[in-house]
Design an enzyme around this catalytic site. Structure first.
Site, short mmCIF file in Angstrom:
data_model
loop_
_atom_site.label_atom_id
_atom_site.label_comp_id
_atom_site.label_asym_id
_atom_site.label_seq_id
_atom_site.Cartn_x
_atom_site.Cartn_y
_atom_site.Cartn_z
N PHE A 1 24.88 32.34 -6.60
CA PHE A 1 25.04 32.96 -7.65
C PHE A 1 24.19 32.18 -8.26
O PHE A 1 23.74 32.99 -9.22
CB PHE A 1 26.76 33.55 -7.42
CG PHE A 1 26.66 34.67 -6.63
CD1 PHE A 1 25.86 35.91 -6.52
CD2 PHE A 1 28.27 34.97 -6.04
CE1 PHE A 1 26.19 36.72 -5.36
CE2 PHE A 1 27.66 35.76 -4.56
CZ PHE A 1 26.67 36.21 -4.49
N GLU B 1 17.38 32.08 -12.23
CA GLU B 1 16.42 32.61 -12.36
C GLU B 1 15.80 33.94 -13.24
O GLU B 1 15.12 33.48 -14.10
CB GLU B 1 16.05 33.24 -10.87
CG GLU B 1 16.26 32.30 -9.60
CD GLU B 1 15.34 33.68 -8.24
OE1 GLU B 1 13.97 33.02 -8.64
OE2 GLU B 1 16.44 32.75 -6.94
N HIS C 1 24.05 21.09 -7.91
CA HIS C 1 25.10 22.26 -8.55
C HIS C 1 26.37 20.98 -8.19
O HIS C 1 26.62 20.40 -7.50
CB HIS C 1 25.45 22.93 -7.46
CG HIS C 1 26.40 24.52 -7.61
ND1 HIS C 1 26.66 25.17 -6.59
CD2 HIS C 1 27.54 23.87 -8.62
CE1 HIS C 1 28.11 25.59 -7.30
NE2 HIS C 1 28.31 25.45 -8.24
N LEU D 1 21.75 33.43 -11.09
CA LEU D 1 21.33 33.37 -12.09
C LEU D 1 21.08 32.82 -13.86
O LEU D 1 20.38 33.30 -14.36
CB LEU D 1 23.61 32.79 -13.30
CG LEU D 1 23.32 33.38 -14.20
CD1 LEU D 1 23.89 33.97 -14.88
CD2 LEU D 1 24.53 32.09 -13.94
N GLY E 1 10.62 33.98 -8.02
CA GLY E 1 10.35 32.49 -8.44
C GLY E 1 10.47 32.11 -7.19
O GLY E 1 9.97 32.76 -5.69
N ALA F 1 29.64 30.66 -6.24
CA ALA F 1 28.94 30.00 -5.09
C ALA F 1 27.51 29.81 -5.73
O ALA F 1 26.77 30.21 -7.11
CB ALA F 1 28.44 30.90 -4.22
N THR F 2 27.09 28.52 -4.88
CA THR F 2 25.37 28.33 -5.66
C THR F 2 24.91 29.31 -5.37
O THR F 2 23.95 29.21 -5.97
CB THR F 2 24.86 26.82 -4.58
OG1 THR F 2 26.43 25.79 -4.53
CG2 THR F 2 23.83 26.32 -4.68
#
Length: 133
Positions: free
Chosen positions: A36, A42, A69, A40, A62, A33-34
């Site tokens: 997640f 970050e 993606h 990752l 952040g 998923a975008t």
């Protein structure tokens, strides 16, 4: 300052596992998923600067994400994220990041983080939480 992180995608990090409130997500393909992927990237950026902070008193949050993606990644594949600092302006740190799944470039772009005093930030959040009670 650079950081590299490898992560093997688990089923729990696929689109159907995002927000159970959205039935549409549960009906979508089981690919990384975008949301997640952004987390990752970050985390990899955070790792690039943590040695330069007075951790854990200083941390970073952040504040801007500008990432593509580009390709789907099924569970079991390993995603490698590479991040590097490209600018520091006061408390703001800007990164360039790329992610690859061993077959395709799956993401590239920029990310910004702001260095914070963790205790001061926690106090502000606690005050905000009290305001809604």
């Amino acid at each position: 300052m650079r950081s590299r992180f490898e992560y093997t995608v688990s089923t729990e990090k696929t689109v159907p596992h995002l927000y159970p409130e959205f039935t549409e997500f549960r009906q979508m393909p089981a690919v990384f998923a975008t949301a997640f992927l952004v987390g990752l990237i970050e985390g990899t950026c955070q790792k690039a600067i943590v040695a330069y902070l007075d951790w854990p008193r200083e941390q970073s949050l952040g504040t801007l994400v500008n990432l593509t993606h580009l390709a789907a990644t099924p569970p079991g594949m390993t995603v490698t994220v590479e991040a590097e600092v490209i600018a520091v302006e006061g408390r703001t740190v800007r990164f360039r990041a790329r992610a690859h799944d061993g077959r395709d470039l799956i993401s590239e772009g920029t990310h910004e983080r702001v260095v914070i005093d963790a205790e001061r930030f926690r106090r502000k959040v606690a005050d905000k939480a009290q305001a809604v009670k």
